[in-house]
Design a protein around this motif. Structure first.
Motif, PDB file in Angstrom:
ATOM      1  N   SER A  41      -4.846  -1.455  -2.981  1.00 51.31           N
ATOM      2  CA  SER A  41      -4.561  -0.878  -1.665  1.00 51.31           C
ATOM      3  C   SER A  41      -5.825  -0.897  -0.808  1.00 51.31           C
ATOM      4  O   SER A  41      -5.791  -1.219   0.379  1.00 51.31           O
ATOM      5  N   ARG A  42      -6.964  -0.578  -1.438  1.00 53.29           N
ATOM      6  CA  ARG A  42      -8.201  -0.571  -0.658  1.00 53.29           C
ATOM      7  C   ARG A  42      -8.541  -1.987  -0.197  1.00 53.29           C
ATOM      8  O   ARG A  42      -8.911  -2.209   0.954  1.00 53.29           O
TER       9      ARG A  42
ATOM     10  N   PHE B 270     -10.541   4.743  -6.215  1.00 57.11           N
ATOM     11  CA  PHE B 270     -10.208   3.431  -5.656  1.00 57.11           C
ATOM     12  C   PHE B 270     -10.858   2.287  -6.433  1.00 57.11           C
ATOM     13  O   PHE B 270     -10.795   1.146  -6.030  1.00 57.11           O
ATOM     14  N   GLU B 271     -11.518   2.629  -7.523  1.00 59.83           N
ATOM     15  CA  GLU B 271     -12.086   1.575  -8.366  1.00 59.83           C
ATOM     16  C   GLU B 271     -10.990   1.011  -9.266  1.00 59.83           C
ATOM     17  O   GLU B 271     -10.071   1.731  -9.668  1.00 59.83           O
TER      18      GLU B 271
ATOM     19  N   PHE C 252      -4.715   6.212   5.245  1.00 56.85           N
ATOM     20  CA  PHE C 252      -5.349   4.929   5.540  1.00 56.85           C
ATOM     21  C   PHE C 252      -5.135   4.579   7.000  1.00 56.85           C
ATOM     22  O   PHE C 252      -4.240   5.115   7.654  1.00 56.85           O
TER      23      PHE C 252
ATOM     24  N   LEU D 264      -4.518   1.622  -6.438  1.00 55.53           N
ATOM     25  CA  LEU D 264      -5.368   2.091  -5.344  1.00 55.53           C
ATOM     26  C   LEU D 264      -6.467   1.077  -5.017  1.00 55.53           C
ATOM     27  O   LEU D 264      -6.859   0.946  -3.863  1.00 55.53           O
ATOM     28  N   SER D 265      -6.946   0.363  -6.039  1.00 53.66           N
ATOM     29  CA  SER D 265      -8.011  -0.604  -5.742  1.00 53.66           C
ATOM     30  C   SER D 265      -7.440  -1.772  -4.932  1.00 53.66           C
ATOM     31  O   SER D 265      -8.072  -2.267  -4.004  1.00 53.66           O
TER      32      SER D 265
ATOM     33  N   VAL E 204       0.850  -1.197   0.000  1.00 53.34           N
ATOM     34  CA  VAL E 204       0.000   0.000   0.000  1.00 53.34           C
ATOM     35  C   VAL E 204       0.883   1.243   0.000  1.00 53.34           C
ATOM     36  O   VAL E 204       0.683   2.164  -0.797  1.00 53.34           O
TER      37      VAL E 204
ATOM     38  N   ILE F  57      -9.438   3.606   3.684  1.00 56.48           N
ATOM     39  CA  ILE F  57      -8.472   4.383   2.901  1.00 56.48           C
ATOM     40  C   ILE F  57      -9.255   5.454   2.154  1.00 56.48           C
ATOM     41  O   ILE F  57     -10.356   5.200   1.680  1.00 56.48           O
ATOM     42  N   TRP F  58      -8.714   6.671   2.133  1.00 55.86           N
ATOM     43  CA  TRP F  58      -9.416   7.733   1.418  1.00 55.86           C
ATOM     44  C   TRP F  58      -8.430   8.800   0.954  1.00 55.86           C
ATOM     45  O   TRP F  58      -7.269   8.801   1.377  1.00 55.86           O
TER      46      TRP F  58
ATOM     47  N   PHE G   7      -3.262  11.179   0.811  1.00 52.06           N
ATOM     48  CA  PHE G   7      -3.887   9.859   0.896  1.00 52.06           C
ATOM     49  C   PHE G   7      -3.700   9.360   2.320  1.00 52.06           C
ATOM     50  O   PHE G   7      -2.599   9.404   2.864  1.00 52.06           O
TER      51      PHE G   7
END
Ligand code: ADP
Length: 517
Positions: A481-482, A463-464, A506, A478-479, A412, A492-493, A504
């Motif tokens: 990582s989520r 995050f998609e 988390f 990012l997806s 991540v 995570i945001w 970023f």
């Protein structure tokens, strides 16, 4: 038992063409009185043509008509059947000595009711037909109950046929009473094959003995183990194969004792699907790691080049120096030490990369956070310092340990840091800040850059999977990582940076250092 001083004659019967009758006149008279006053049924006598000669008290109760007014009427008038049908019934009675059937009778108030009618022909002294005896009983209540039963049975049948989960009803001795269509499909038994058998035939052999004991104990003590709650157990098909199911049992008291209804849901598909999702996730995480590594490979080659070139230079110098003056010997040793250190450094880079790429099991443990972050940022910033990126760390001393899978969390961080570095490619100020902060049970880790920033509209989709703005981007970082952060119970945001760039964040569960293993 009390004994009555009855004359023996009362117990003797004389034969008649249609059976036997009391021999004694007094008994006959008593019987006539009984027939006259009996209230649970209408008792009537008609002549051979069905004209009413006599009717009892019960007739009035049943039909609401005064007995005197009925004398001389055709008995067919009391029924919905017509005179012709009434005659046919009497003829049948003559042939069979008696006839019993169900029909609809008419109350004076106009309502029809279900009745059970018995017709008996009665011979005279000369043996010829003298009269017909009618006994009529109101069976409306019984019929209604039968209809209700049939209805509820039909309802039950339709439930059994359509209920999507397998449904098995057993009695308090464990015997199967009914077996739904879905149960037939699930266990490959037909209902007829299992009804009446012990339900333990649907369980693996080692559960069988226990099941009888469960029911016996429950019926005796009321101690609930499974009633009212669902639990996962193993079931067995006709072919002997076993599979996981979720079983919920309900209980009801029927007229014939207790019954238990089991709803059985096949979990094999669900478990297979869950396993597949886990595999795919692992696969995705691994692919993500490989792709992150792919982009790092060229910079790493460069990075490795430095220590290797240094090693070569130091060794060359050492070779030249060896064998000369003592002072040079000391310098040669120094050069060889330096060469050794560089070799260790090169090895360290390769080791970090290997452990990052390896497909490990998800291994969560108490991890010291600072070295974890430092390791990841060293890996991710490989080569970045040369392009002017300055890295800053601000660690909260209260955020010292996390409960996490080190390699996954590093992935991540590597994703976030490399994204940040890429976003700062053209920026005048390229400052990367990594901070930690203890927030209750969680620790928040933030990666903040001074890069191009996030196009507003884009944040919700970041995050998609496959959301990327880069020509060569995969849009997976990012997806993945989520997936990793959420699997750890964190969040995570992204936010637009306070001055410029983006932030970023988390969170991961905090761990106490004294629980470290
Ligand atoms: P990729 O890096 O392959 O595009 P990611 O899922 O890691 O995939 O990132 C998705 C997108 O989010 C990137 O294409 C980029 O537009 C945006 N993004 C991620 N991090 C940053 C950042 N620090 N600054 C600006 N944009 C970012």
């Amino acid at each position: 038992m009390a004994s009555f001083p009855l004359p023996p004659a009362m117990f003797t019967r004389v034969a008649t063409p249609f059976g036997t009758a009391p021999a004694d006149p007094e008994t006959r008279e008593a019987l006539a009185l009984f027939a006259t006053h009996v209230a649970d049924r209408a008792v009537l006598l008609t002549d051979p043509d069905g004209v009413i000669l006599f009717c009892n008290d019960g007739t009035e109760l049943l039909f609401g008509r005064e007995p005197q007014l009925l004398i001389g009427c055709d008995i067919a008038g009391l029924m919905t059947d017509d005179a012709r049908q009434a005659r046919i019934d009497r003829e049948r009675a003559i042939k069979a000595a008696t006839v019993r059937f169900e029909t609809r009778c008419l109350h004076i108030a106009g309502g029809a009711f279900d009745a059970d009618v018995t017709i008996t022909p009665i011979p005279g002294a000369d043996g010829r037909l003298r009269a017909f005896g009618y006994s009529i009983v109101d069976i409306g209540d019984r019929k209604a109950a039968e209809r209700r039963l049939a209805e509820s049975e039909a309802h039950m049948r339709s439930v059994l046929a359509t209920v999507p989960d397998a449904m098995v009803v057993i009695d308090d001795r464990g015997r199967i009473r009914s077996f739904s269509a879905a149960a037939e499909r699930l266990f490959s038994y037909r209902e007829a094959e299992v009804v009446g058998s012990n339900v333990d035939m649907l369980m693996p052999p080692d559960h069988r003995a226990r099941h009888d004991a469960y029911i016996t104990r429950y019926v005796r003590t009321g101690e609930q183990r499974i009633i009212g709650a669902g639990r996962i157990v193993v079931a067995r098909r006709k072919d002997g194969s076993e599979f996981p199911v979720e079983l919920s049992v309900g209980e009801a008291n029927s007229g014939n004792g207790r019954i238990f209804t089991g709803f059985i849901r096949d979990l094999s598909d669900k478990q297979r699907a869950e396993r597949r999702v886990r595999e795919l996730q692992d696969e995705l995480i691994h692919v993500g790691r490989l792709s992150a590594m792919g982009t790092m490979a060229s910079t790493l080659a460069h990075e490795l080049n430095q220590p290797l070139t240094a090693i070569a230079a130091y060794l060359e110098a050492a070779r030249r120096l060896t064998g000369e003056a003592a002072a040079d010997r000391a310098r040669a040793l120094e050069a060889m030490d330096a060469a050794g250190r560089e070799a260790v450094r090169a090895g360290e880079i390769v080791r970090r990369l290997r452990s990052f790429v390896a497909r490990g099991e998800n291994e969560r443990r108490v991890e010291p956070l600072v070295p974890l972050i430092e390791d990841a940022s060293r890996l991710a910033l490989t080569g970045a310092r040369e392009s002017g990126v300055r890295a800053f760390h601000r660690f909260d001393p209260a955020a010292d340990h996390v409960f996490a899978d080190r390699v996954q969390v590093q992935q991540v961080l590597v994703n976030l840091i490399r994204n940040a570095v890429e976003a700062m490619g053209d920026a005048e100020v390229a400052d990367l800040t990594i901070t930690t902060r203890r927030e209750g049970e969680m620790i928040r880790i933030s990666v903040i850059d001074t890069g191009a920033g996030l196009p507003s509209g884009q944040i919700p989709r970041l995050f998609e999977a496959f959301a990327t703005t880069k020509a060569d981007g995969l849009g997976l970082g990012l997806s993945i990582s989520r997936t990793i952060v959420e699997a750890h119970g964190g969040r995570i945001w992204a936010e637009v940076g306070a001055v410029s760039g983006s932030m970023f964040h988390f969170t991961l569960p905090a761990a106490r250092s004294d629980s470290a293993s």
